[in-house]
Design an enzyme around this catalytic site. Sequence first.
Site, short mmCIF file in Angstrom:
data_model
loop_
_atom_site.label_atom_id
_atom_site.label_comp_id
_atom_site.label_asym_id
_atom_site.label_seq_id
_atom_site.Cartn_x
_atom_site.Cartn_y
_atom_site.Cartn_z
N ASN A 215 30.45 40.95 47.51
CA ASN A 215 30.63 40.00 48.61
C ASN A 215 29.53 40.19 49.64
O ASN A 215 28.77 41.16 49.57
CB ASN A 215 31.98 40.23 49.30
CG ASN A 215 33.15 39.58 48.54
OD1 ASN A 215 32.95 38.71 47.70
ND2 ASN A 215 34.34 40.02 48.84
N HIS B 262 37.10 31.88 44.76
CA HIS B 262 35.65 31.70 44.63
C HIS B 262 35.32 30.44 43.82
O HIS B 262 34.37 30.42 43.03
CB HIS B 262 35.00 32.91 43.96
CG HIS B 262 35.09 34.17 44.77
ND1 HIS B 262 34.13 34.57 45.65
CD2 HIS B 262 36.06 35.12 44.83
CE1 HIS B 262 34.48 35.72 46.22
NE2 HIS B 262 35.65 36.07 45.75
N TYR C 182 39.55 39.89 35.59
CA TYR C 182 38.49 38.89 35.37
C TYR C 182 38.54 38.28 33.96
O TYR C 182 38.49 37.07 33.80
CB TYR C 182 37.12 39.48 35.72
CG TYR C 182 36.98 39.66 37.23
CD1 TYR C 182 37.74 40.60 37.91
CD2 TYR C 182 36.13 38.86 37.98
CE1 TYR C 182 37.66 40.75 39.29
CE2 TYR C 182 36.04 39.00 39.36
CZ TYR C 182 36.81 39.95 40.01
OH TYR C 182 36.73 40.07 41.37
N HIS D 146 32.33 39.97 35.62
CA HIS D 146 33.40 40.96 35.44
C HIS D 146 32.90 42.32 35.96
O HIS D 146 31.92 42.85 35.42
CB HIS D 146 33.74 41.06 33.95
CG HIS D 146 34.98 41.83 33.69
ND1 HIS D 146 35.38 42.91 34.45
CD2 HIS D 146 35.94 41.68 32.75
CE1 HIS D 146 36.51 43.38 33.99
NE2 HIS D 146 36.88 42.65 32.96
FE1 HDE Z 1 37.52 38.93 42.77
N1 HDE Z 1 38.21 37.59 41.40
N2 HDE Z 1 39.27 39.87 42.75
N3 HDE Z 1 36.92 40.16 44.28
N4 HDE Z 1 35.80 37.96 42.86
C1 HDE Z 1 37.53 36.54 40.90
O1 HDE Z 1 37.44 35.97 38.61
C2 HDE Z 1 40.24 39.71 41.83
C3 HDE Z 1 37.63 41.18 44.84
C4 HDE Z 1 34.71 38.32 43.60
O2 HDE Z 1 31.00 33.93 41.05
C5 HDE Z 1 38.24 35.87 39.77
O3 HDE Z 1 36.21 34.68 37.21
C6 HDE Z 1 41.30 40.65 42.03
C7 HDE Z 1 36.78 42.02 45.64
C8 HDE Z 1 33.66 37.35 43.42
O4 HDE Z 1 32.30 33.66 39.30
C9 HDE Z 1 39.51 36.72 39.61
C10 HDE Z 1 40.93 41.39 43.14
C11 HDE Z 1 35.54 41.45 45.56
C12 HDE Z 1 34.18 36.41 42.53
C13 HDE Z 1 39.34 37.75 40.69
C14 HDE Z 1 39.66 40.90 43.58
C15 HDE Z 1 35.65 40.30 44.72
C16 HDE Z 1 35.50 36.82 42.20
C17 HDE Z 1 38.44 34.38 39.93
C18 HDE Z 1 41.71 42.49 43.80
C19 HDE Z 1 34.26 41.90 46.25
C20 HDE Z 1 33.48 35.17 42.02
C21 HDE Z 1 37.49 33.72 38.95
C22 HDE Z 1 41.79 43.65 43.01
C23 HDE Z 1 33.81 43.19 45.83
C24 HDE Z 1 32.78 35.44 40.73
C25 HDE Z 1 36.95 34.80 38.16
C26 HDE Z 1 31.96 34.25 40.33
C27 HDE Z 1 36.32 36.14 41.32
C28 HDE Z 1 40.23 38.73 40.87
C29 HDE Z 1 39.02 41.40 44.73
C30 HDE Z 1 34.52 39.45 44.48
C31 HDE Z 1 40.81 35.99 39.71
C32 HDE Z 1 42.56 40.78 41.20
C33 HDE Z 1 37.19 43.30 46.38
C34 HDE Z 1 32.30 37.35 44.09
O5 HDE Z 1 39.54 37.33 38.36
#
Ligand code: HDE
Length: 724
Positions: free
Chosen positions: A153, A79, A367, A344
């Site tokens: 999402n 993202h 996060y 988060h």
């Molecule tokens: Fe994320 N995701 N994600 N994700 N995600 C990040 O956090 C993660 C998942 C989502 O506008 C990271 O600060 C794991 C689902 C959005 O700043 C990180 C798993 C959904 C954003 C991270 C998921 C999301 C992130 C990268 C599997 C939809 C952007 C930078 C368990 C419900 C937030 C950050 C923003 C961002 C990890 C799965 C949505 C790496 C480990 C499911 C919208 O922490």
Amino acid sequence: MKSTKSDVRENNNKKQENLALHTEDSTGQPMTTNTGLLVNNDTSSLKAGERGPSLLEDFYLREKITHFDHERIPERVVHARGVAAHGYFQAYDSSFSKYTQAKFLTDPSRQTPVFLRFSTVAGSRGSSDLARDVRGFSIKFYTEEGIFDMVGNNMPVFFIQDAIKFPDLIHAVKPEPLNEIPQAASAHDTFWDFISLTPEAMHMIMWVMSDRALPRSLRMMDGFGVHTYRFVNEEGKATFVKFHFKPTLGVHSVAWDEAQKISGKDPDFHRRDLHEAIEAGAYPEWEFGVQLVAQEDEHKFDFDLLDPTKLIPEELVPVQPIGKLVLNRNPDNYFAETEQVAFHPGHVVPGIDFTNDPLLQGRLFSYTDTQLTRLGGPNFQEIPINRPLNTVHNNQRDGHMRQQINQGKTSYHPNTVGGGCPFQAMMKDGGFKHFEERVEGSKIRARSKSFMDFFSQATMFFNSMSEPEQSHLVDALRFELGKVDIQDIRNRMVGLLTFVDKTLARRVAEGLGMDVPEPQQPVNHQLGADANPKDYEPVFKKPAVEKSAALSMANTAKDSIKTRQVAFLAAGCVDADSLASVKKALEAEGAVVRVVAPHNGFIKDSAGKQIKVDQSFLTAASVLVDAVYVPAGQKSVTALLNEPDAIHFINEAYRHCKAIAADGEGADLIKATYVGAKLNNKAGNDAVAGIVIGNGGNDLSAAFIDAIKQHRFWQREKKDKIPA
Ligand code: HDE
């Protein structure tokens, strides 16, 4: 206009006051160093003689270059490319207090400040907005009880069922490690290799290959919480909840050919669109709705509520509107706000709690962990955009970039030296009480057997789509798998598609020039080496709901042309009335008219009035607008007939199924394009849907407005393609 300490503008709320404390405006101010020394010369470094070497003693040069050297921070690991805006949320009434004690959802007198960041997932920070990808939809609600982050999402399900597979999924979709190719695209071997071995992804694959992955605008897409969460009321009673955000402008997409062209013409298409709409006062709006499931109904569905690859069809549980979310202010500074914001899913407030969805559980760790590196240490919650409304009091101390100056002698609890402060709050005064869920089980590294239906909802999604949407999905899979070099991967993928829909598999196979492989039991590679595959065999069943109306974009709202971009193709002596009357009518409905002419500057209309040209054919493009109009005027149309870009403009708009209108002589331009032949021969059928021709006398505005409201006339695609 910048917001400053003394000037808190527009949606005057606590968060804005809070941000204004940290906002600086240099208007009328002299330049200073970081130590506050006035700067008298910002153009030459200190040298030993005009042509001599620079001196190390030049503290101003050193400070400036050092700061510059450290301007970049690591981009988000996923993202990375995003854009955000401020706004507010307001509940409609207090009726949901039956289910949740979250005050911001149940007190209609409160306007809760929000900051919403949209993103693409796979691309780097500088990638194109129009990648075929999921869009992030993260909302920070600055509530009076603390921050609630809804990190969702624009698609309601996810690729994987367990967080432990996330690094694998992301490594597979990101550019390949040997050459960092391709940027922001899933169309490559490693992504499809992983997916072809991960049958649980099939439902999400249907969504990502659908038009949902190509939004027309960030203001025209849904937001979903994805996981099942819990609402908890004052009595401690819980209800399962899914979060939905539905845009008032409807959910609309662009065509894939168009998306690829936009990526070159304007890679900032979505962020520009959001910024411009807000600056113009056309505030994007979503209705926040919830699907509620009583605790005792947890096992009533033919899927597991804890499985993030499943949605609850709206036919089974309707979405109930809870309030409105409005974005009404652009950030003052991209880096300080959009880049430094830290979301988060674990930031919750009383009344909202988690479930044991194993994907959500893993996110709760990730996060903060990633933000510690990205934002440089443990004090990132003190960055203005991340601060809660209330002041923070605790015994956490020190660390990189600490901002708060804590007074007093104590930084521990319990204490007597500091009068026992900060003291623990009584529950009656607020605070978070975890839902008392009874949990029992052996420690086991395994997947629930209730998660083994990988296909039925993928089938439901495909069944629910209109014919053009299905064709787009077939084309998307042909494109993506067409970019895959390894034939085995294509075989496995088409094999998996047979379990979703046999016709889908056949159509994709045809495009790839291959036979549909014999259906084979898909191997569930997501299990541990020692797992007995027999225990985890995929379950095949019919979807409980065969078709769900909410899943098709064909059923979305088509009642407004607000913020739609309409190109008026014109040259000198354009008919004054033909241009002005349609412009007035469209603008009255909230559309944005752009005059496109062979050159920049001004053209004269037939009444001799100067008309400002918004763009020349060099900088304009049909892919950047929603509709095209050619006003009357013989001279103007003759000039356009000699302009190949004008002909191309119309052909391309036609190919992308947009509304096209022409008045009087303007029709001659249409006739000179590929569209012309269709007009003569096939009037009244699909080939000319959305084409409005006026005779120079009567007003065509109403018919044109109706056509633009339809967004696209996909039915044209059934006919022969236009080479544009
Ligand atoms: Fe994320 N995701 N994600 N994700 N995600 C990040 O956090 C993660 C998942 C989502 O506008 C990271 O600060 C794991 C689902 C959005 O700043 C990180 C798993 C959904 C954003 C991270 C998921 C999301 C992130 C990268 C599997 C939809 C952007 C930078 C368990 C419900 C937030 C950050 C923003 C961002 C990890 C799965 C949505 C790496 C480990 C499911 C919208 O922490």
